[in-house]
Enzyme design. Structure first.
Site, short mmCIF file in Angstrom:
data_model
loop_
_atom_site.label_atom_id
_atom_site.label_comp_id
_atom_site.label_asym_id
_atom_site.label_seq_id
_atom_site.Cartn_x
_atom_site.Cartn_y
_atom_site.Cartn_z
N GLU A 182 1.88 3.99 -4.08
CA GLU A 182 1.40 2.61 -4.22
C GLU A 182 2.37 1.78 -5.05
O GLU A 182 2.70 0.64 -4.70
CB GLU A 182 0.01 2.62 -4.86
N ASP A 236 0.85 -1.18 0.00
CA ASP A 236 0.00 0.00 0.00
C ASP A 236 0.89 1.23 0.00
O ASP A 236 2.09 1.16 0.31
CB ASP A 236 -0.93 0.01 1.22
N HIS A 252 28.84 14.21 -10.19
CA HIS A 252 29.54 13.09 -10.80
C HIS A 252 30.45 12.39 -9.78
O HIS A 252 30.85 12.98 -8.76
CB HIS A 252 30.37 13.55 -11.99
N ASP A 293 -1.30 -0.84 5.06
CA ASP A 293 -1.77 0.53 5.29
C ASP A 293 -1.13 1.12 6.55
O ASP A 293 -0.66 2.26 6.56
CB ASP A 293 -3.29 0.54 5.41
N GLU A 324 30.32 22.58 -15.93
CA GLU A 324 31.01 23.23 -14.82
C GLU A 324 31.55 24.60 -15.26
O GLU A 324 31.70 24.88 -16.45
CB GLU A 324 32.16 22.33 -14.32
#
Length: 400
Positions: free
Chosen positions: A50, A9, A204, A124, A280
């Protein structure tokens, strides 16, 4: 051959709003609970939560016995029908999650069944426990969970509200909404703003220059990842695959980012788009030098650079002001392109710090006051009204 039952759930208090999932793996023959998993996943929709619960439950079952067969039971008609192949998956949020879930076990080893909501109380409860933990700034722990006990007696009133409840339908959702309104700020967006464009910012992995702390921008040798950097990228990819929220990947054009992005893309089954604006800063004549070497060779230029964002590095590199303007334009372009979606941006130190600085409205000198490790993750969400929310900075938990 063993057979497992997976009940899963997920819910969102706001849809989208603070979200979490829960899943239970039990022995089909005895009914014994074998594993419980749950996690707070930040802001997401009910359906994403879900699917995340389904994915976590299948992975937990696979860890127990990869040769087992699995019967999935959920109260989400959408997930059951889509995973059974009877309904098409059209929403871009759902497709990558469904694809990952389908790959956990070989085809034919997983079956799906819809069940009424009141029969899915264990999962749940787990989802609500995860959301409660997230609201406290904590991680859900299986060792402290009472979900199985709470759900056991048939007909027990739901003390914690439904995982599917919206901001006004769940007891916890009401509290979250009141708290949010009490501290409303430009970084908070109500539900009618819709889902934000969420940038997951991945620096990176290491290159040979990274441990030596050398300036490595867009004007230097463009190094590739080292062995350590490739390992870091693999670890980041594994974590992002577990979370299952990335819908697209965009990379800087430099070699180290393209290599990092490629490793993640292979794991997630996604393509990589290249965006030049994510490159960069160009550090001019300082490329390849350490800070101490720059201090020794160009002391006046360095002091001026540290004092003003408008000053370029020696030799005509790029100022932080120019980088900021470039990143602001790139941000606006990507926010428009990925509205309401979660996209991984694989980039560098200065672009990530700049995006965080702009989101916070912080002064330029804040760039020198942020730590950003190789292969770290940061997250910024951008709402339809132009406001932004910094949700994570320099997370390296996946590297430990």
């Amino acid at each position: 051959m063993r057979e497992f039952i997976v009940e899963a759930d997920g819910g969102s208090r706001g849809n989208p709003g603070p979200a979490g999932y829960g899943a239970v793996v039990s022995d089909a023959a005895t009914g014994e609970t074998l594993r419980e998993v749950a996690e707070y996943i930040g802001v997401a929709t009910n359906n994403v939560a879900e699917y995340r619960g389904l994915l976590a439950g299948l992975r937990a079952a696979h860890e127990l016995d990869p040769a087992a067969t699995v019967h999935v039971r959920m109260d989400s008609k959408l997930v059951i029908e889509q995973m059974s192949g009877r309904w098409k998956i059209k929403h871009p949020d759902m497709k990558p999650l469904a694809a990952q879930a389908a790959r956990v076990f070989p085809p034919g080893r997983v079956t799906y069944e819809w069940m009424p909501r009141d029969q899915n109380k264990h999962a749940d409860r787990l989802a609500n426990e995860a959301m409660d933990a997230g609201a406290r700034g904590e991680q859900w722990s299986e060792s402290t969970s009472t979900a199985e006990l709470d759900a056991a007696p048939s007909g027990t009133p739901e003390a914690t509200g439904s995982a599917h409840g919206d901001a006004t339908g769940s007891a916890h959702g009401d509290a979250d909404t009141r708290a949010a309104k009490a501290v409303a700020s430009p970084g908070w967006a109500p539900a009618d703003m819709g889902a934000p464009a969420t940038f997951v910012l991945l620096r990176h992995g290491e290159t040979p220059l990274t441990p030596q702390k050398r300036f490595s921008g867009s004007g230097g040798t463009d190094p590739s990842l080292s062995d350590a950097g490739r390992d870091q990228a693999e670890r980041a990819a594994a974590m992002l695959a577990r979370r299952g929220t990335i819908q697209a990947i965009v990379s800087s054009p430099l070699a180290r980012t393209r290599e990092t992005a490629g490793i993640v893309a292979d794991r997630l089954g996604l393509d990589v788009s290249i965006e030049d604006g994510l490159r960069e800063t160009d550090f001019g004549a300082w490329e390849g030098l350490t800070f101490a070497e720059v201090r020794e060779r160009h002391p006046d230029d360095l002091n001026a650079w540290l004092a003003s964002p408008d000053v370029e590095p020696t030799g005509g590199g790029e100022s932080f002001a120019a980088t900021g303007a470039r990143l602001a334009a790139t941000r606006d372009k990507l926010v428009a392109a990925y509205a309401g979606r979660t996209v991984l941006l694989v980039t560098h130190v200065t672009p990530i710090k700049t995006l965080v600085r702009l989101a916070l409205g912080a002064p330029p000198e804040s760039l020198f006051r942020m730590e950003l490790s190789a292969a770290s993750l940061s997250v910024v969400a951008y709402y339809a009204d132009g406001n932004a929310s910094v949700r994570l900075l320099n997370d390296t938990s996946h590297l430990r």
